[in-house]
Write an enzyme that holds these catalytic residues in place. Structure first.
Site, PDB file in Angstrom:
ATOM      1  N   CYS A 164       0.788  -1.326   0.097  1.00 36.97           N
ATOM      2  CA  CYS A 164       0.077  -0.024  -0.213  1.00 36.97           C
ATOM      3  C   CYS A 164       0.916   1.115  -0.038  1.00 36.97           C
ATOM      4  CB  CYS A 164      -0.834   0.054   1.155  1.00 36.97           C
ATOM      5  SG  CYS A 164      -2.464   1.059   0.827  1.00 36.97           S
ATOM      6  N   ARG A 207     -12.726   6.422  -0.453  1.00 36.86           N
ATOM      7  CA  ARG A 207     -11.481   5.270  -0.137  1.00 36.86           C
ATOM      8  C   ARG A 207     -11.867   3.874  -0.654  1.00 36.86           C
ATOM      9  NH1 ARG A 207      -7.617   7.048   3.193  1.00 36.86           N
ATOM     10  NH2 ARG A 207      -6.916   4.886   3.492  1.00 36.86           N
ATOM     11  N   HIS A 248      -3.517  -5.687   2.608  1.00 38.84           N
ATOM     12  CA  HIS A 248      -3.039  -5.992   3.939  1.00 38.84           C
ATOM     13  C   HIS A 248      -3.450  -7.283   4.370  1.00 38.84           C
ATOM     14  CE1 HIS A 248      -1.727  -1.770   4.384  1.00 38.84           C
ATOM     15  NE2 HIS A 248      -2.788  -1.592   3.767  1.00 38.84           N
TER      16      HIS A 248
HETATM   17  N1  GLN Z   1      -2.055   6.859   2.311  1.00 39.03           N
HETATM   18  C1  GLN Z   1      -2.109   5.754   1.381  1.00 39.03           C
HETATM   19  C2  GLN Z   1      -3.754   5.540   0.843  1.00 39.03           C
HETATM   20  O1  GLN Z   1      -4.668   6.106   1.591  1.00 39.03           O
HETATM   21  C3  GLN Z   1      -1.898   4.483   1.935  1.00 39.03           C
HETATM   22  C4  GLN Z   1      -2.766   3.938   2.915  1.00 39.03           C
HETATM   23  C5  GLN Z   1      -2.320   2.380   3.044  1.00 39.03           C
HETATM   24  O2  GLN Z   1      -1.091   2.112   3.438  1.00 39.03           O
HETATM   25  N2  GLN Z   1      -3.235   1.650   3.610  1.00 39.03           N
HETATM   26  O3  GLN Z   1      -3.797   5.447  -0.303  1.00 39.03           O
END
Ligand code: GLN
Length: 255
Positions: free
Chosen positions: A103, A137, A198
């Site tokens: 990520c 998101r 993840h």
């Molecule tokens: N900051 C990044 C995003 O929101 C990474 C988030 C993450 O590592 N889960 O895209």
């Protein structure tokens, strides 16, 4: 205890885990534990070096590396430090060192991360791609079909949409992956894997863990002796966990 024939000569690998205190979302640290355990079961000693400052480490000894995910804030905090190793890391990647970048860690590989209000954060620029954050998101369980690793399960939560033309980890069966358009997840370059997953990703997807271990052995000891060390492990519990997640998320049997 599984396969662990200690009569064989001792093998040791060194993994650098970059910024484990800041880049460690949704269980990413579990990837380090999984790699250590799978090495241990084969009688391979995995030395894990937690790297918080670049001047404390020499890339020379690194056989494998891990960079987890972090919020935009955490990403910004480590960018300057990470940039110090840009040239050294690029050279090692070109020479075949394996690594897993998750990520936020994956986004670092590219040229640029633009957050949701337009602030630009420079990436390492090791590969030629960029990421732009947007709302909503992209959150939820993800199912991926990979030509190399088969079915992969994981969890994603990112605002960043990543666009690139490199080979990917696989096709998105459920979820989003790199962005909501391509239906592709992650990135494969030489022996490194970038992914949005993840979970942590490795315990439930042990073929990826073993790929990284095998490539690290090859990197350190050469291809010849390595196969003897990749003793197959009994992965029925890991497979059961993967299958259970897949079937629950998909709502149908895994075929
Ligand atoms: N900051 C990044 C995003 O929101 C990474 C988030 C993450 O590592 N889960 O895209």
């Amino acid at each position: 205890m599984r396969n662990n024939d200690l009569s064989r000569p001792f093998k040791s690998l060194t993994m650098f885990h970059f910024f484990p205190d800041k880049l460690n979302l949704y269980g990413d640290r579990g990837n380090a534990l999984c790699l250590a355990k799978r090495c241990d079961w084969r009688g391979i000693h995995l030395v894990i070096k937690e790297i918080r400052r670049m001047d404390e480490c020499s890339l020379e000894e690194m056989d494998l590396f891990l960079i987890g995910g972090g919020s935009d804030r955490e990403q910004a905090l480590v960018t300057r430090e990470l940039k110090k190793m840009k040239d050294g890391l690029k050279e090692k990647i070109e020479n075949g060192v394996p690594g897993l970048m998750i990520c936020g860690g994956y986004q670092f590989l590219g040229n640029q991360y633009i957050d949701s209000v337009g602030n630009e954060m420079e990436g390492l620029g090791i590969l030629d791609f960029y990421t732009v954050a947007k709302y909503p998101r992209l959150v939820g369980n993800a199912l991926i079909r990979s030509p190399l690793f088969g079915e992969i399960v994981g969890f994603e939560n990112h605002a960043g949409r990543t666009y690139h033309g490199y080979p990917t980890l696989g096709k998105v069966e459920k979820g989003f992956g790199n962005n909501e358009v391509d239906k592709e997840e992650g990135l494969f370059y030489k022996n490194i894997i970038g992914t949005y997953l993840h979970g942590p990703i490795l315990p439930k997807n042990p073929t990826i863990a073993d790929y990284l271990i095998q490539k690290a052995l090859e990197y350190r000891y050469g291809a010849e002796p390595t196969l003897d060390w990749m003793v197959p492990l009994d992965d029925h519990l890991e497979y059961l966990a993967m299958k259970q997640v897949w079937e629950q998320v998909q709502g149908s049997k895994l075929i």
